[in-house]
Structure formats: structure tokens, C-alpha cells
Scaffold this motif. Sequence first.
Motif, mmCIF file in Angstrom:
data_model
loop_
_atom_site.group_PDB
_atom_site.id
_atom_site.type_symbol
_atom_site.label_atom_id
_atom_site.label_comp_id
_atom_site.label_asym_id
_atom_site.label_seq_id
_atom_site.Cartn_x
_atom_site.Cartn_y
_atom_site.Cartn_z
ATOM 1 N N HIS A 87 5.074 -12.395 -11.389
ATOM 2 C CA HIS A 87 4.860 -10.944 -11.389
ATOM 3 C C HIS A 87 5.076 -10.387 -12.802
ATOM 4 O O HIS A 87 6.024 -10.779 -13.487
ATOM 5 C CB HIS A 87 5.825 -10.277 -10.410
ATOM 6 C CG HIS A 87 5.450 -8.887 -10.039
ATOM 7 N ND1 HIS A 87 5.671 -7.814 -10.882
ATOM 8 C CD2 HIS A 87 4.844 -8.378 -8.929
ATOM 9 C CE1 HIS A 87 5.235 -6.716 -10.301
ATOM 10 N NE2 HIS A 87 4.724 -7.028 -9.115
ATOM 11 N N CYS B 153 0.502 -0.309 -5.921
ATOM 12 C CA CYS B 153 1.619 -1.087 -6.472
ATOM 13 C C CYS B 153 2.536 -0.151 -7.242
ATOM 14 O O CYS B 153 2.091 0.582 -8.138
ATOM 15 C CB CYS B 153 1.091 -2.182 -7.399
ATOM 16 S SG CYS B 153 2.411 -3.064 -8.270
ATOM 17 N N HIS C 263 2.470 -0.221 -11.116
ATOM 18 C CA HIS C 263 1.218 -0.074 -11.891
ATOM 19 C C HIS C 263 1.332 0.948 -13.025
ATOM 20 O O HIS C 263 0.615 0.849 -14.023
ATOM 21 C CB HIS C 263 0.035 0.271 -10.963
ATOM 22 C CG HIS C 263 -0.097 1.725 -10.610
ATOM 23 N ND1 HIS C 263 0.291 2.236 -9.384
ATOM 24 C CD2 HIS C 263 -0.577 2.786 -11.314
ATOM 25 C CE1 HIS C 263 0.044 3.535 -9.361
ATOM 26 N NE2 HIS C 263 -0.479 3.891 -10.506
ATOM 27 N N CYS D 161 2.688 -1.263 -15.860
ATOM 28 C CA CYS D 161 2.172 -2.627 -15.998
ATOM 29 C C CYS D 161 1.084 -2.694 -17.071
ATOM 30 O O CYS D 161 0.114 -1.929 -17.023
ATOM 31 C CB CYS D 161 1.612 -3.103 -14.659
ATOM 32 S SG CYS D 161 0.949 -4.791 -14.710
ATOM 33 N N ALA E 243 -2.476 -3.606 -15.326
ATOM 34 C CA ALA E 243 -2.913 -2.902 -14.110
ATOM 35 C C ALA E 243 -4.426 -2.695 -14.095
ATOM 36 O O ALA E 243 -5.040 -2.384 -15.114
ATOM 37 C CB ALA E 243 -2.194 -1.567 -13.995
ATOM 38 N N GLU F 285 -7.545 -1.438 -8.594
ATOM 39 C CA GLU F 285 -7.056 -1.808 -7.261
ATOM 40 C C GLU F 285 -5.549 -1.611 -7.129
ATOM 41 O O GLU F 285 -5.035 -1.267 -6.064
ATOM 42 C CB GLU F 285 -7.419 -3.268 -6.977
ATOM 43 C CG GLU F 285 -7.111 -3.738 -5.574
ATOM 44 C CD GLU F 285 -7.510 -5.186 -5.350
ATOM 45 O OE1 GLU F 285 -7.540 -5.609 -4.179
ATOM 46 O OE2 GLU F 285 -7.789 -5.900 -6.332
ATOM 47 N N CYS F 286 -4.834 -1.810 -8.238
ATOM 48 C CA CYS F 286 -3.372 -1.706 -8.222
ATOM 49 C C CYS F 286 -2.909 -0.280 -7.909
ATOM 50 O O CYS F 286 -1.808 -0.080 -7.391
ATOM 51 C CB CYS F 286 -2.786 -2.143 -9.558
ATOM 52 S SG CYS F 286 -3.237 -3.825 -10.046
ATOM 53 N N LYS F 287 -3.746 0.702 -8.245
ATOM 54 C CA LYS F 287 -3.383 2.096 -8.030
ATOM 55 C C LYS F 287 -3.705 2.581 -6.622
ATOM 56 O O LYS F 287 -3.247 3.650 -6.214
ATOM 57 C CB LYS F 287 -4.117 2.982 -9.046
ATOM 58 C CG LYS F 287 -3.843 2.609 -10.493
ATOM 59 C CD LYS F 287 -4.708 3.422 -11.448
ATOM 60 C CE LYS F 287 -4.508 2.966 -12.889
ATOM 61 N NZ LYS F 287 -5.361 3.709 -13.834
ATOM 62 N N GLU G 268 -1.253 -1.182 -1.835
ATOM 63 C CA GLU G 268 0.026 -1.846 -2.089
ATOM 64 C C GLU G 268 -0.125 -3.345 -1.853
ATOM 65 O O GLU G 268 -0.542 -3.763 -0.775
ATOM 66 C CB GLU G 268 1.097 -1.279 -1.160
ATOM 67 C CG GLU G 268 2.471 -1.827 -1.447
ATOM 68 C CD GLU G 268 3.533 -1.192 -0.565
ATOM 69 O OE1 GLU G 268 4.326 -1.945 0.015
ATOM 70 O OE2 GLU G 268 3.545 0.047 -0.451
ATOM 71 N N PRO G 269 0.212 -4.185 -2.833
ATOM 72 C CA PRO G 269 0.062 -5.630 -2.643
ATOM 73 C C PRO G 269 1.138 -6.186 -1.709
ATOM 74 O O PRO G 269 2.307 -5.799 -1.812
ATOM 75 C CB PRO G 269 0.222 -6.192 -4.057
ATOM 76 C CG PRO G 269 1.068 -5.183 -4.756
ATOM 77 C CD PRO G 269 0.733 -3.847 -4.166
ATOM 78 N N CYS H 134 1.491 -9.035 -6.055
ATOM 79 C CA CYS H 134 0.699 -8.633 -7.208
ATOM 80 C C CYS H 134 -0.773 -8.937 -6.958
ATOM 81 O O CYS H 134 -1.123 -10.067 -6.593
ATOM 82 C CB CYS H 134 1.175 -9.351 -8.458
ATOM 83 S SG CYS H 134 0.289 -8.869 -9.966
ATOM 84 N N TRP H 135 -1.633 -7.919 -7.163
ATOM 85 C CA TRP H 135 -3.075 -8.123 -6.970
ATOM 86 C C TRP H 135 -3.669 -9.048 -8.014
ATOM 87 O O TRP H 135 -4.725 -9.660 -7.808
ATOM 88 C CB TRP H 135 -3.808 -6.777 -6.994
ATOM 89 C CG TRP H 135 -3.525 -5.896 -5.805
ATOM 90 C CD1 TRP H 135 -3.013 -4.645 -5.820
ATOM 91 C CD2 TRP H 135 -3.756 -6.219 -4.429
ATOM 92 N NE1 TRP H 135 -2.887 -4.158 -4.541
ATOM 93 C CE2 TRP H 135 -3.348 -5.101 -3.656
ATOM 94 C CE3 TRP H 135 -4.248 -7.342 -3.757
ATOM 95 C CZ2 TRP H 135 -3.407 -5.065 -2.277
ATOM 96 C CZ3 TRP H 135 -4.322 -7.304 -2.368
ATOM 97 C CH2 TRP H 135 -3.903 -6.180 -1.637
#
Length: 316
Positions: free
Chosen positions: A243, A281, A284, A287, A290, A293-295, A298-299, A312-313
Motif C-alpha cells: 500500500h 479510498c 487518495h 496518495c 491516486a 477510481e480511487c476517489k 472504497e477498495p 488499494c485499487w
Amino acid sequence: MSQLPLLEVSHLKKYFPAGKGQVKAVDDVSFSVLRGETLGLVGESGCGKTTVGRSILRLIEPTAGEVSFEGKNLLKLSAGEMRAKRRDMQIIFQDPYASLNPRMKVGDAIAEPLTIHGIGEKATRREQVAELLRVVGLAPEYADRYPHEFSGGQRQRIGIARALALKPKFIVADEPVSALDVSVQAQVVNLLQDLQEQFQLTYLFISHGLAVVEYLCDRVGVMYLGKIVEIAPSRVLYENPKHPYTQALLSSIPVPDPTLRRERVPLTGDVPTPLNPPAGCRFHTRCPYAKPECKEKEPPLREVEPSHAAACWLLE
């Protein structure tokens, strides 16, 4: 070490009311602790790791979830049943100065759990206190002194003796060395290791001291803003973190050799508030990798390698 979990935590949540909202201090945390192992829980201040430890012991009541100890859900026990179960579950507090009553002699403080649970006569308790002081490396005659007469390291040894009084199976060690000098930290960590072997103890070791966790813990869970973002065996996590948050944390550990340089993983911005955590996430906003998709989503915390899980995506 047994492969059977002594403790299983499932979907644990602890929300604190704050104005018209809620502080989501612990938000859907799940993990298990095997009998005889030390599980480390690490993360920045405010990530919820201490709240996890206190919720497990019901020192604060969880909002939701399940905490199973030896197959029994602690959150469904009555107050009396929970008091009896606490003989098997104890805590070592972070601050050795605040955790001892300054008006109570050390011997009485160590004997207090025995008194509360009605174990032994007064003379027997004095013998047990003397033995507990010996076990943690202190002289039995210290029982008649007051906490202000001891150093921080000695007080933490007294706190450990008190935690051992009821012969527990499981101990939550809540940052037990963070308030101590570095030289004293090593002595207390070695003591905890010796006691684990001597009394077949299982630890949940909560800390932000990453070097101490690497040395002491069998497995490590990394928390960020109320959630576990990665969990793996200690050596695996430190050698191959998956991660981005774990990578950033580990890159900040000082290297003792000045000729070596560790590549730092930079983090931008501040930790968001648990009162209104980011969508998707939670990491994000800080990160460096990022993606859109991360925004949005939720992974899930899922296994990326045998015994190694991360949320983590980027690992999809």
C-alpha cells in the motif's frame, strides 16, 4: 504459536458523537490474533489504533461489530460476565505516570485486580505482589513505595506487573514504550518478549514506533483514518509493502548508517478529519499515485499474496 485465533475482530466500528455529525474513529475493522503471537497495529496519531484496543476490551463500548475471544462474542456479554472475562484480558497503558494512582502504594496498585476479583487472602496477595515485582525485574520491597519514587521505566514495569496479576491470556499493549527514553524502551520490549515466552501470552501491540514493531511483532496491521489498509507478516510487510501509505511510513524510518540513504515516499497535505472522511479510498487525498477510481470507490481489504492483504485499487 497456535494457528487457532484467540481473538477475532469482525467489522468493528466506534463512532463518537460530535455536534451534528460523528467522528468515525474506527470504521469497519476486521482482523484476528493467533494464540501466542504478537500482532502490531501501527499508523499516525489519530488513526484509531488505541480506540481499537480499548473497544476490544470494552473499556469503551463499540458502536457495531463483533469481538470474539475464545469463540465467545464479548459484545453480547453482560457487565458481570465481562468482568469475569477480563481476568483473561488486560491492558498496559501508554503513560506510566498517569496510569498509577499517586496516592496508592505500588503493592496495593498491583494487588488491586486480585482484590477486585476476590482472589486470595491479604497475606497471599502480598506474596503474589512480591513475586510479580521480581518477574518484572524490581525488588519486592518496592511494594511499600509510592509511584513518584520511581522512574518512567520502573513505573511501566509496575504497570506490566499489574497487568500480569490475574494471569491473563491476552494483553493489549497500548504504546507501552513511547513515553520512555530510547535505552529504557529496549529493556521494556525485551521484558515483554521474555514474559510472552514465560507465560504463553498473546499481545496486541499498538505503536507508532515502526522499528520497535518490526523487532517485536509476528504480524503487522497498518491503520489509516479508522481503517486497516494493509496486514501481513512483519518481515514481508517491511521488505515488500504494497500500500502506498505503508510505503511512505516505512520510508520515514531513520537509517542508522549515515552512508546509506533511503528513498523517501513523499506525502502531501494533512490527514483528513474522521468527522468527514474522503469518499472512495481515504488515502487518495495524499496518495502520489491516486487515479480517478480511487476517489469514487472504497477498495476492499483483500489478499494480494498468501497471508498478505491490502486495500488499494493500484493492486488490481
